[in-house]
Each structure stands twice: as structure tokens, then as C-alpha cells.
Scaffold this motif. Structure first.
Motif, mmCIF file in Angstrom:
data_model
loop_
_atom_site.group_PDB
_atom_site.id
_atom_site.type_symbol
_atom_site.label_atom_id
_atom_site.label_comp_id
_atom_site.label_asym_id
_atom_site.label_seq_id
_atom_site.Cartn_x
_atom_site.Cartn_y
_atom_site.Cartn_z
ATOM 1 N N GLY B 1 1.043 -1.013 0.318
ATOM 2 C CA GLY B 1 0.501 -0.308 -0.540
ATOM 3 C C GLY B 1 1.036 1.130 0.360
ATOM 4 O O GLY B 1 2.495 1.295 0.270
ATOM 5 N N GLU B 2 0.437 2.744 -0.228
ATOM 6 C CA GLU B 2 0.715 3.926 -0.556
ATOM 7 C C GLU B 2 1.245 4.096 1.465
ATOM 8 O O GLU B 2 1.326 3.288 2.428
ATOM 9 C CB GLU B 2 -0.124 4.679 -0.290
ATOM 10 N N ASN B 3 2.452 4.814 1.150
ATOM 11 C CA ASN B 3 3.630 4.973 2.044
ATOM 12 C C ASN B 3 3.679 6.846 2.681
ATOM 13 O O ASN B 3 4.572 6.994 0.764
ATOM 14 C CB ASN B 3 4.961 4.127 2.490
ATOM 15 N N VAL B 4 3.729 7.418 3.074
ATOM 16 C CA VAL B 4 4.734 8.536 2.974
ATOM 17 C C VAL B 4 4.994 9.248 4.078
ATOM 18 O O VAL B 4 4.733 9.370 5.306
ATOM 19 C CB VAL B 4 2.554 9.188 3.037
ATOM 20 N N GLU B 5 6.319 9.532 3.947
ATOM 21 C CA GLU B 5 6.963 10.320 4.716
ATOM 22 C C GLU B 5 7.332 11.572 4.659
ATOM 23 O O GLU B 5 7.135 12.575 3.864
ATOM 24 C CB GLU B 5 8.095 9.571 3.950
ATOM 25 N N GLN B 6 7.387 12.549 6.067
ATOM 26 C CA GLN B 6 7.165 13.467 6.050
ATOM 27 C C GLN B 6 8.070 14.260 6.886
ATOM 28 O O GLN B 6 8.111 13.739 7.747
ATOM 29 C CB GLN B 6 5.787 14.475 6.657
ATOM 30 N N HIS B 7 8.390 15.956 6.411
ATOM 31 C CA HIS B 7 10.011 16.268 7.328
ATOM 32 C C HIS B 7 9.948 17.195 6.853
ATOM 33 O O HIS B 7 9.459 18.244 6.376
ATOM 34 C CB HIS B 7 11.359 15.974 6.304
ATOM 35 N N PRO B 8 10.260 18.347 7.489
ATOM 36 C CA PRO B 8 10.490 17.935 9.022
ATOM 37 C C PRO B 8 9.428 17.998 10.112
ATOM 38 O O PRO B 8 8.765 17.963 9.468
ATOM 39 C CB PRO B 8 11.848 19.311 9.066
ATOM 40 N N SER B 9 9.637 17.447 11.643
ATOM 41 C CA SER B 9 9.001 16.656 11.892
ATOM 42 C C SER B 9 8.235 18.174 12.690
ATOM 43 O O SER B 9 7.115 18.551 12.995
ATOM 44 C CB SER B 9 9.099 15.669 13.237
ATOM 45 N N THR B 10 9.673 18.789 13.094
ATOM 46 C CA THR B 10 9.389 20.575 13.819
ATOM 47 C C THR B 10 9.924 20.640 12.726
ATOM 48 O O THR B 10 10.617 20.930 12.158
ATOM 49 C CB THR B 10 9.503 19.871 15.494
ATOM 50 N N LEU B 11 10.059 22.301 13.241
ATOM 51 C CA LEU B 11 9.889 23.290 12.009
ATOM 52 C C LEU B 11 9.581 24.566 12.627
ATOM 53 O O LEU B 11 8.905 25.413 13.252
ATOM 54 C CB LEU B 11 9.253 23.642 10.808
ATOM 55 N N SER B 12 11.088 25.237 13.186
ATOM 56 C CA SER B 12 10.760 26.765 13.584
ATOM 57 C C SER B 12 11.047 27.959 12.732
ATOM 58 O O SER B 12 11.988 27.892 12.348
ATOM 59 C CB SER B 12 11.719 26.991 15.335
ATOM 60 N N VAL B 13 10.652 28.654 12.700
ATOM 61 C CA VAL B 13 11.005 30.217 12.032
ATOM 62 C C VAL B 13 10.707 31.715 12.471
ATOM 63 O O VAL B 13 9.769 31.571 13.532
ATOM 64 C CB VAL B 13 10.380 30.222 10.381
ATOM 65 N N GLN B 14 10.820 32.480 11.991
ATOM 66 C CA GLN B 14 10.726 33.214 12.592
ATOM 67 C C GLN B 14 9.987 34.343 11.756
ATOM 68 O O GLN B 14 9.351 33.677 10.049
ATOM 69 C CB GLN B 14 11.877 34.884 12.403
ATOM 70 N N GLU B 15 9.130 34.822 12.252
ATOM 71 C CA GLU B 15 7.726 35.520 11.597
ATOM 72 C C GLU B 15 8.388 36.432 10.450
ATOM 73 O O GLU B 15 9.388 37.292 10.601
ATOM 74 C CB GLU B 15 6.293 36.549 12.002
#
Lengths: 114, 114
Positions: B1-15
Motif C-alpha cells: 500500500g501507499e506510504n507517505v513520509e514527511q519532513h521535518p517533524s518540527t520547524l521553527s521560523v521567525q515571522e
């Protein structure tokens, strides 16, 4: 956008009892609805596909007798967690796809088994 | 079946900075790729989607790109604002015959700091 309504939003039940969660499509007909489970800070895990007028299709590892799904009309699917135990505590959320593309989600149900 | 991977798990940015979230999928027959935003305790909301016959789609500050050959797609948010802070999920739709079920990535927790 399309509206999917889910009830109840929160439920607390005693271990060993059963809980029924309803998912309704309010402004469209849904021959297929989907049930997901989401643990805290985790992704949406597909549990089963609910098919109007026929048996649900369960994902691998999901117990059919534990999570009973009924899709008796084009606007209503129900998920019954039978003989609930604390490990069944989770966020359950349904979705439906009007028009065949994007899925719209219900509000979700937070189940706590004590 | 389909498998989806996503990155990054956390992301911090400035406004005001840009944010990019990437996903890969396994099934070359998948043909629809939506992105959802989920705020704490709320249902996922569809924010943008792309079909397999399109390479890029833009909606104001949000854009999605798709590379079918490499089987990956990305979400781009420009000029980020604090209200963009949420968990973002990518998803891929199983081919026809799979009841249009969506398989989700693990999610990216985006924090936009003023």
C-alpha cells in the motif's frame, strides 16, 4: 466548504462498556466515509473505510469486532468501540470526500476510557 | 500500500520567513496530494491540494509543488505569520479502486515566532 459533523465531541466511559460515535455529512451524500484514529502529537491513522449499504473495509491490524462500523444511509456512518479499555482512549475522527477530491473532517471525538 | 513520509517533524521560523515542508510517497499510481493544517484540539482543515497532472499550484502565501518522477511534493509558506503555527499534514490518495482513501504523513509542527 462541505460540512461533516461528528458526535459526541468528548466521551468518558467505563472500561468494558461500548461507545458509539456518529459521523454525518450535512450538505452532501457520502457513499464512503473514513474513520481515523489520532494519538497525541501523532498522525492520522486510517482505521477503516465505511461503505454505504455494505461491509466496511478495515486496515491491517484493526480489529473488526472491536471497532464496529455501520453505514446505513448516505449521510450517516457510526463507529462503535466495543468493550472499551484504557488503551482505546484516543481521538477518533471521521472524514468524507464530496466531489471525489479533498476530504473534509468531522470535529473528532476524544474518547477516554477509565 | 501507499506510504507517505514527511519532513521535518518540527520547524521553527521567525515571522516573515518562509517555511518548506517536504513529503515523499511510495505508490507511483497515487494521483492526488492534499495538505492539511491542524490546530490544537481541532479538526484538520484542507489548505491546498494538487493533482498529479499539475506541477505547481499557488494560493496567496501558500504553494505546493509536485515532482512525479521523484515521487515527492512540498508545501511552501511565504511571509509566515504567528497564526500559521499549527501541525501540517501531507497526504496521498490511493489509486482508484482504493475508495479514494488518503494516507497521511507523520505531520510537521510549525512554530512561527514573532
Amino acid at each position: 466548504g462541505a460540512v461533516v459533523s461528528q458526535h459526541p465531541s468528548r466521551v468518558i466511559c467505563k472500561s468494558g462498556t461500548s461507545v458509539k460515535i456518529e459521523c454525518r455529512s450535512l450538505d452532501f451524500q457520502a457513499t464512503t466515509m473514513f474513520w481515523y484514529r489520532q494519538f497525541p502529537k501523532q498522525s492520522l491513522m486510517l482505521m477503516a473505510t465505511s461503505n454505504e449499504g455494505s461491509k466496511a473495509t478495515y486496515e491491517q491490524g484493526v480489529e473488526k469486532d472491536k471497532f464496529l462500523i455501520n453505514h446505513a444511509s448516505l449521510t450517516l456512518s457510526t463507529l462503535t468501540v466495543t468493550s472499551a479499555h484504557p488503551e482505546d482512549s484516543s481521538f477518533y475522527i471521521c472524514s468524507a470526500i464530496p466531489g471525489g477530491l479533498g476530504a473534509f473532517f468531522g470535529q473528532g471525538t476524544r474518547l477516554t476510557v477509565v | 500500500g501507499e506510504n507517505v513520509e514527511q519532513h521535518p517533524s518540527t520547524l521553527s521560523v521567525q515571522e516573515g520567513d518562509s517555511a518548506v515542508i517536504k513529503c515523499t510517497y511510495s505508490d507511483s499510481a497515487s494521483n492526488y496530494f492534499p495538505w492539511y493544517k491542524q490546530e490544537l484540539g481541532k479538526r484538520p482543515q484542507l489548505i491546498i491540494d494538487i493533482r498529479s497532472n499539475v506541477g505547481e499550484k499557488k494560493d496567496q502565501r501558500i504553494a505546493v509543488t509536485l515532482n512525479k518522477t521523484a515521487k515527492h511534493f512540498s508545501l511552501h509558506i511565504t511571509e509566515t505569520q504567528p497564526e500559521d503555527s499549527a501541525v501540517y499534514f501531507c497526504a496521498a490518495r490511493s489509486p482508484p479502486g482504493g475508495y479514494n482513501k488518503l494516507i497521511f504523513g507523520a505531520g510537521t509542527r510549525l512554530a512561527v515566532h514573532p
